[in-house]
Design a protein around this motif. Structure first.
Motif, PDB file in Angstrom:
ATOM      1  N   GLN A 172       0.836  -1.188   0.000  1.00 44.28           N
ATOM      2  CA  GLN A 172       0.000   0.000   0.000  1.00 44.28           C
ATOM      3  C   GLN A 172       0.875   1.243   0.000  1.00 44.28           C
ATOM      4  O   GLN A 172       1.666   1.463   0.930  1.00 44.28           O
ATOM      5  CB  GLN A 172      -0.913   0.017   1.222  1.00 44.28           C
ATOM      6  CG  GLN A 172      -1.797   1.241   1.325  1.00 44.28           C
ATOM      7  CD  GLN A 172      -2.839   1.275   0.239  1.00 44.28           C
ATOM      8  OE1 GLN A 172      -3.650   0.358   0.096  1.00 44.28           O
ATOM      9  NE2 GLN A 172      -2.839   2.355  -0.549  1.00 44.28           N
ATOM     10  N   GLU A 173       0.716   2.059  -1.040  1.00 44.31           N
ATOM     11  CA  GLU A 173       1.450   3.314  -1.107  1.00 44.31           C
ATOM     12  C   GLU A 173       0.736   4.405  -0.306  1.00 44.31           C
ATOM     13  O   GLU A 173      -0.497   4.417  -0.236  1.00 44.31           O
ATOM     14  CB  GLU A 173       1.583   3.797  -2.559  1.00 44.31           C
ATOM     15  CG  GLU A 173       2.211   2.823  -3.518  1.00 44.31           C
ATOM     16  CD  GLU A 173       1.207   1.916  -4.205  1.00 44.31           C
ATOM     17  OE1 GLU A 173       1.584   1.230  -5.169  1.00 44.31           O
ATOM     18  OE2 GLU A 173       0.022   1.902  -3.783  1.00 44.31           O
ATOM     19  N   SER A 174       1.514   5.303   0.276  1.00 41.70           N
ATOM     20  CA  SER A 174       0.936   6.452   0.969  1.00 41.70           C
ATOM     21  C   SER A 174       1.862   7.644   0.795  1.00 41.70           C
ATOM     22  O   SER A 174       3.082   7.487   0.641  1.00 41.70           O
ATOM     23  CB  SER A 174       0.717   6.151   2.446  1.00 41.70           C
ATOM     24  OG  SER A 174       1.934   5.831   3.089  1.00 41.70           O
ATOM     25  N   GLY A 175       1.256   8.818   0.821  1.00 40.19           N
ATOM     26  CA  GLY A 175       2.021  10.041   0.656  1.00 40.19           C
ATOM     27  C   GLY A 175       1.153  11.139   0.095  1.00 40.19           C
ATOM     28  O   GLY A 175      -0.061  10.957  -0.097  1.00 40.19           O
ATOM     29  N   PRO A 176       1.753  12.297  -0.193  1.00 40.37           N
ATOM     30  CA  PRO A 176       0.965  13.427  -0.692  1.00 40.37           C
ATOM     31  C   PRO A 176       0.544  13.232  -2.133  1.00 40.37           C
ATOM     32  O   PRO A 176       1.266  12.640  -2.924  1.00 40.37           O
ATOM     33  CB  PRO A 176       1.940  14.599  -0.562  1.00 40.37           C
ATOM     34  CG  PRO A 176       3.278  13.974  -0.716  1.00 40.37           C
ATOM     35  CD  PRO A 176       3.176  12.629  -0.068  1.00 40.37           C
ATOM     36  N   GLY A 177      -0.613  13.738  -2.447  1.00 43.83           N
ATOM     37  CA  GLY A 177      -1.094  13.676  -3.819  1.00 43.83           C
ATOM     38  C   GLY A 177      -0.678  14.880  -4.646  1.00 43.83           C
ATOM     39  O   GLY A 177      -0.744  14.846  -5.872  1.00 43.83           O
ATOM     40  N   LEU A 178      -0.234  15.926  -3.950  1.00 45.42           N
ATOM     41  CA  LEU A 178       0.154  17.155  -4.623  1.00 45.42           C
ATOM     42  C   LEU A 178       1.457  17.660  -4.020  1.00 45.42           C
ATOM     43  O   LEU A 178       1.573  17.774  -2.798  1.00 45.42           O
ATOM     44  CB  LEU A 178      -0.936  18.206  -4.474  1.00 45.42           C
ATOM     45  CG  LEU A 178      -0.681  19.568  -5.117  1.00 45.42           C
ATOM     46  CD1 LEU A 178      -0.577  19.429  -6.636  1.00 45.42           C
ATOM     47  CD2 LEU A 178      -1.791  20.551  -4.740  1.00 45.42           C
ATOM     48  N   VAL A 179       2.409  17.937  -4.884  1.00 50.48           N
ATOM     49  CA  VAL A 179       3.716  18.430  -4.457  1.00 50.48           C
ATOM     50  C   VAL A 179       4.073  19.640  -5.307  1.00 50.48           C
ATOM     51  O   VAL A 179       3.783  19.664  -6.509  1.00 50.48           O
ATOM     52  CB  VAL A 179       4.799  17.335  -4.615  1.00 50.48           C
ATOM     53  CG1 VAL A 179       6.143  17.822  -4.094  1.00 50.48           C
ATOM     54  CG2 VAL A 179       4.390  16.058  -3.896  1.00 50.48           C
ATOM     55  N   LYS A 180       4.701  20.624  -4.688  1.00 46.88           N
ATOM     56  CA  LYS A 180       5.095  21.821  -5.432  1.00 46.88           C
ATOM     57  C   LYS A 180       6.441  21.593  -6.135  1.00 46.88           C
ATOM     58  O   LYS A 180       7.292  20.838  -5.644  1.00 46.88           O
ATOM     59  CB  LYS A 180       5.192  23.013  -4.494  1.00 46.88           C
ATOM     60  CG  LYS A 180       3.877  23.427  -3.865  1.00 46.88           C
ATOM     61  CD  LYS A 180       4.037  24.678  -3.024  1.00 46.88           C
ATOM     62  CE  LYS A 180       2.744  25.046  -2.304  1.00 46.88           C
ATOM     63  NZ  LYS A 180       1.637  25.253  -3.266  1.00 46.88           N
ATOM     64  N   PRO A 181       6.637  22.247  -7.261  1.00 48.45           N
ATOM     65  CA  PRO A 181       7.934  22.141  -7.946  1.00 48.45           C
ATOM     66  C   PRO A 181       9.087  22.519  -7.025  1.00 48.45           C
ATOM     67  O   PRO A 181       8.953  23.406  -6.180  1.00 48.45           O
ATOM     68  CB  PRO A 181       7.786  23.138  -9.102  1.00 48.45           C
ATOM     69  CG  PRO A 181       6.321  23.184  -9.369  1.00 48.45           C
ATOM     70  CD  PRO A 181       5.666  23.044  -8.029  1.00 48.45           C
TER      71      PRO A 181
END
Length: 124
Positions: free
Chosen positions: A5-14
């Motif tokens: 199961q992957e987890s982490g942010p769905g949106l990251v800034k450049p």
């Protein structure tokens, strides 16, 4: 049955660092001859192997991503984590963790178990 199961942010800034964790159940990441990979698939493109950590803790990376990628693990939690630095919009993709008996393959058939994937978008 091994499950990932992957987890982490769905949106990251450049320019930020993307960190994704893969939690494994039903099997140990230290099982001999098990190789734990991160792969991704950008929209409209094929699968890309990014890197792997072996049952012994050795890491291997795609040459094209080696300068920006690191993979670590926490055996007490049965997890392994991808760090991708200096992200750009070109890093937007669905990211997968997977287990195989080797590493580096772009064929889904060479991996025994897959996570469901996590969509990561790089955008300001």
């Amino acid at each position: 049955q091994v499950q990932l199961q992957e987890s982490g942010p769905g949106l990251v800034k450049p320019s930020q660092t993307l960190s994704l964790t893969c939690t494994v159940s039903g099997g140990s990441i230290t099982t001999v001859y098990s190789y734990w990979s991160w792969l991704r698939q950008p929209p409209g493109k094929g699968l890309e192997w990014m890197g792997a950590i072996t049952y012994g803790g050795t890491t291997r990376y795609s040459p094209s991503l080696k300068s920006r990628t690191s993979i670590s693990r926490d055996t007490s939690k049965n997890q392994f984590t991808l760090h991708l630095s200096s992200v750009t919009p070109e890093d937007t993709a669905v990211y997968y963790c997977a287990r195989g008996n080797s590493y580096g393959s772009l064929s889904r058939d060479d991996y025994n178990y897959w996570g469901q994937g996590i969509q990561v978008t790089v955008s300001s």
